[in-house]
Design a protein around this motif. Structure first.
Motif, PDB file in Angstrom:
ATOM      1  N   LEU A 161      26.373  78.568 -21.996  1.00 57.54           N
ATOM      2  CA  LEU A 161      26.811  79.535 -23.351  1.00 57.54           C
ATOM      3  C   LEU A 161      27.670  78.743 -24.257  1.00 57.54           C
ATOM      4  O   LEU A 161      28.432  78.034 -23.561  1.00 57.54           O
ATOM      5  CB  LEU A 161      27.497  80.828 -22.820  1.00 57.54           C
ATOM      6  N   ILE A 162      27.635  78.871 -25.434  1.00 53.46           N
ATOM      7  CA  ILE A 162      28.676  78.327 -26.365  1.00 53.46           C
ATOM      8  C   ILE A 162      29.376  79.540 -27.232  1.00 53.46           C
ATOM      9  O   ILE A 162      28.682  80.247 -27.637  1.00 53.46           O
ATOM     10  CB  ILE A 162      27.798  77.365 -27.440  1.00 53.46           C
ATOM     11  N   SER A 163      30.485  79.915 -26.747  1.00 58.88           N
ATOM     12  CA  SER A 163      31.151  80.975 -27.111  1.00 58.88           C
ATOM     13  C   SER A 163      32.279  80.588 -28.006  1.00 58.88           C
ATOM     14  O   SER A 163      33.077  79.798 -27.810  1.00 58.88           O
ATOM     15  CB  SER A 163      31.887  81.641 -25.762  1.00 58.88           C
ATOM     16  N   LEU A 164      32.065  81.430 -29.286  1.00 61.11           N
ATOM     17  CA  LEU A 164      32.972  80.983 -30.413  1.00 61.11           C
ATOM     18  C   LEU A 164      34.045  82.030 -30.616  1.00 61.11           C
ATOM     19  O   LEU A 164      33.618  83.338 -30.277  1.00 61.11           O
ATOM     20  CB  LEU A 164      32.199  80.798 -31.507  1.00 61.11           C
ATOM     21  N   ASP A 165      35.282  81.947 -30.917  1.00 58.69           N
ATOM     22  CA  ASP A 165      36.168  82.854 -31.371  1.00 58.69           C
ATOM     23  C   ASP A 165      35.885  83.059 -32.906  1.00 58.69           C
ATOM     24  O   ASP A 165      36.308  82.389 -33.710  1.00 58.69           O
ATOM     25  CB  ASP A 165      37.736  82.174 -31.028  1.00 58.69           C
ATOM     26  N   LEU A 166      35.238  84.053 -33.124  1.00 63.88           N
ATOM     27  CA  LEU A 166      34.816  84.472 -34.316  1.00 63.88           C
ATOM     28  C   LEU A 166      35.868  85.142 -35.247  1.00 63.88           C
ATOM     29  O   LEU A 166      35.615  85.474 -36.488  1.00 63.88           O
ATOM     30  CB  LEU A 166      33.545  85.282 -34.397  1.00 63.88           C
ATOM     31  N   THR A 167      36.829  85.415 -34.576  1.00 62.27           N
ATOM     32  CA  THR A 167      37.893  86.276 -35.536  1.00 62.27           C
ATOM     33  C   THR A 167      38.981  85.358 -36.234  1.00 62.27           C
ATOM     34  O   THR A 167      39.728  85.830 -37.096  1.00 62.27           O
ATOM     35  CB  THR A 167      38.916  87.034 -34.375  1.00 62.27           C
ATOM     36  N   ARG A 168      38.696  83.957 -36.007  1.00 63.58           N
ATOM     37  CA  ARG A 168      39.378  82.859 -36.625  1.00 63.58           C
ATOM     38  C   ARG A 168      38.509  82.065 -37.594  1.00 63.58           C
ATOM     39  O   ARG A 168      37.410  82.029 -37.156  1.00 63.58           O
ATOM     40  CB  ARG A 168      40.156  82.066 -35.727  1.00 63.58           C
ATOM     41  N   PRO A 169      38.995  81.503 -38.622  1.00 69.53           N
ATOM     42  CA  PRO A 169      38.296  80.667 -39.437  1.00 69.53           C
ATOM     43  C   PRO A 169      37.707  79.635 -38.804  1.00 69.53           C
ATOM     44  O   PRO A 169      38.672  78.809 -38.152  1.00 69.53           O
ATOM     45  CB  PRO A 169      38.910  80.409 -40.607  1.00 69.53           C
ATOM     46  N   LEU A 170      36.408  78.920 -38.641  1.00 67.23           N
ATOM     47  CA  LEU A 170      36.088  77.934 -37.729  1.00 67.23           C
ATOM     48  C   LEU A 170      36.570  76.568 -38.192  1.00 67.23           C
ATOM     49  O   LEU A 170      36.737  75.584 -37.557  1.00 67.23           O
ATOM     50  CB  LEU A 170      34.624  78.026 -37.730  1.00 67.23           C
ATOM     51  N   SER A 176      42.440  99.038 -37.116  1.00 66.16           N
ATOM     52  CA  SER A 176      42.076  99.212 -38.793  1.00 66.16           C
ATOM     53  C   SER A 176      43.440  99.421 -39.642  1.00 66.16           C
ATOM     54  O   SER A 176      43.185  99.269 -40.749  1.00 66.16           O
ATOM     55  CB  SER A 176      41.189 100.485 -38.624  1.00 66.16           C
ATOM     56  N   LEU A 177      44.504  99.911 -38.956  1.00 69.29           N
ATOM     57  CA  LEU A 177      45.906 100.104 -39.667  1.00 69.29           C
ATOM     58  C   LEU A 177      46.568  98.606 -40.045  1.00 69.29           C
ATOM     59  O   LEU A 177      47.248  98.726 -40.940  1.00 69.29           O
ATOM     60  CB  LEU A 177      46.748 100.919 -39.189  1.00 69.29           C
ATOM     61  N   SER A 195      44.528  92.682 -39.006  1.00 66.81           N
ATOM     62  CA  SER A 195      43.311  92.930 -38.121  1.00 66.81           C
ATOM     63  C   SER A 195      42.054  93.196 -39.235  1.00 66.81           C
ATOM     64  O   SER A 195      40.927  92.719 -38.735  1.00 66.81           O
ATOM     65  CB  SER A 195      43.635  94.322 -37.402  1.00 66.81           C
ATOM     66  N   ALA A 196      42.412  93.749 -40.430  1.00 65.24           N
ATOM     67  CA  ALA A 196      41.463  93.781 -41.243  1.00 65.24           C
ATOM     68  C   ALA A 196      40.722  92.676 -41.895  1.00 65.24           C
ATOM     69  O   ALA A 196      39.247  92.421 -42.003  1.00 65.24           O
ATOM     70  CB  ALA A 196      41.743  94.657 -42.369  1.00 65.24           C
ATOM     71  N   ARG A 197      41.686  91.525 -41.953  1.00 72.87           N
ATOM     72  CA  ARG A 197      41.123  90.302 -42.388  1.00 72.87           C
ATOM     73  C   ARG A 197      40.580  89.698 -41.327  1.00 72.87           C
ATOM     74  O   ARG A 197      39.302  88.888 -41.541  1.00 72.87           O
ATOM     75  CB  ARG A 197      42.308  89.582 -42.749  1.00 72.87           C
ATOM     76  N   ALA A 198      40.997  89.628 -40.241  1.00 72.08           N
ATOM     77  CA  ALA A 198      40.331  89.225 -38.800  1.00 72.08           C
ATOM     78  C   ALA A 198      38.983  89.683 -38.571  1.00 72.08           C
ATOM     79  O   ALA A 198      37.874  89.046 -38.393  1.00 72.08           O
ATOM     80  CB  ALA A 198      41.150  89.390 -37.518  1.00 72.08           C
TER      81      ALA A 198
END
Length: 352
Positions: A143-152, A183-184, A188-191
């Motif tokens: 598997l190649i797992s990426l942290d998608l909540t951060r800009p790559l 959501s508050l 987190s909304a940007r992530a």
């Protein structure tokens, strides 16, 4: 069968929380799950010391997923088996995820991690490490797992992504990275928006192929049912068919391939266990098979003898008919000779 190949595990996780998460995953319909130990670059030992697996063996009944899953019994562990009841738990595998920043210091340790864990995933954090994970590893990672909540910080090029898919690697999308965000909180909304954009870029680069969907849930609150996960992925750009494939057949292929790689020799020779009941049952089945084959052979032999007898009878009848025809011809020849004598006699009398 449904798979969740990423449930977060850490040494400080309490057994009760782990038990609740595993039981909920079984209730939601997941048959096979993998406890994931994330190892950062600073935690990877560079000396040739042996790699130990700290994840406990919770249910040693293996294999899972159609006879090709890796066996946790043969994997070393520094922790004793847990006393959690396995009746209400799914089949549990043990996985390691390596965060890669500098490939030069990690490549030669990959075989050691492969032997210590059931599954091995790579999480590249730079463009160089991403290209290395897709193209230049000694053995393609499961598997190649990426942290998608951060800009790559780099673009997922289709050629690079499809090269990894053709080598046998799969890209992992962890939906809990976005589900557990508040959501508050503006951050987190940007992530969450970054997560959705990265998922769409990955789907666009791979055209939906070679994607495995996992949760990476840190608690029971991070889990979702399979139908909810497929709906979320459809909103984020992955079609329902590819979504169900990422939870089922795609994840199963990863587990089976890794099991064959660990239990076989160069992916060709596989170790097959003895049939249930021991050698006596195997011998009985062999004798039964030989008896059936013997009866079938005797039946075929009797049919062949019957056909030979019919052919011999037909040939004898044909010879008799030929003999009768030949005798009639000889008699006719004799009759012709008598007629010639009579003609000669009549000629002599006429001359007289």
């Amino acid at each position: 069968m449904l798979y969740d190949l990423n449930i977060a595990w850490s040494p400080g996780l309490s057994p009760s929380d782990l038990q609740n998460t595993l039981r909920l995953s079984k209730t939601l319909g997941y048959d096979v799950v993998a406890l994931n130990n994330t190892i950062t670059g600073s935690q990877i030992p560079y000396s040739p010391s042996p790699i130990t697996n700290p994840i406990p063996i919770l249910n040693p009944q293996q294999p899972a997923g159609g006879g090709g899953a890796p066996s946790s019994i043969t994997t070393p562990s520094t922790t004793a088996s847990s006393s959690l009841p396995s009746s209400s738990l799914p089949t549990i595998l043990r996985r390691a995820t390596l965060e890669i920043t500098d490939p030069a210091t990690t490549n030669y340790r990959l075989p050691d991690f492969t032997r210590a864990y059931d599954l091995l995933a790579l999480r590249p954090t730079s463009d160089r490490s991403f290209t290395w994970a897709c193209n230049n590893t000694t053995d393609p990672p499961a598997l190649i797992s990426l942290d998608l909540t951060r800009p790559l910080g780099y673009h997922i090029h289709p050629r690079t992504a499809m090269a990894a898919v053709h080598r046998g690697s799969r890209f992992e999308v962890c939906y809990s990275q976005a589900v557990q965000l508040s959501s508050l909180n503006p951050e987190s909304a940007r992530a969450r928006s970054i997560f959705i954009g990265n998922v769409q870029s990955l789907v666009r680069a791979t055209k939906g192929r070679g994607i495995v969907i996992s949760s990476e849930a840190k608690s029971a609150l991070g889990l979702r049912g399979p139908a909810d996960v497929v709906n979320l992925m459809a909103v984020w750009g992955l079609g329902p068919e590819r979504g169900f494939e990422g939870l089922g057949m795609g994840a199963r292929a990863v587990v089976v391939n890794e099991g064959v790689r660990r239990r076989g020799f160069r992916g060709v020779v596989d170790i097959v266990s003895v049939a249930e009941g021991g050698p006596e049952r195997a011998k009985g089945e062999e004798e039964e098979t030989n008896g059936k084959q013997g009866k079938k052979g005797q039946k075929q032999k009797g049919q062949q003898q019957q056909q030979q007898q019919q052919q011999q009878q037909g040939q004898g009848q044909k010879r008799k008919n030929n003999d009768k025809v030949g005798g009639g011809g000889i008699g006719g020849g004799g009759g012709g000779g008598g007629q010639q004598k009579n003609n000669k006699k009549m000629r002599k009398e006429g001359m007289a």
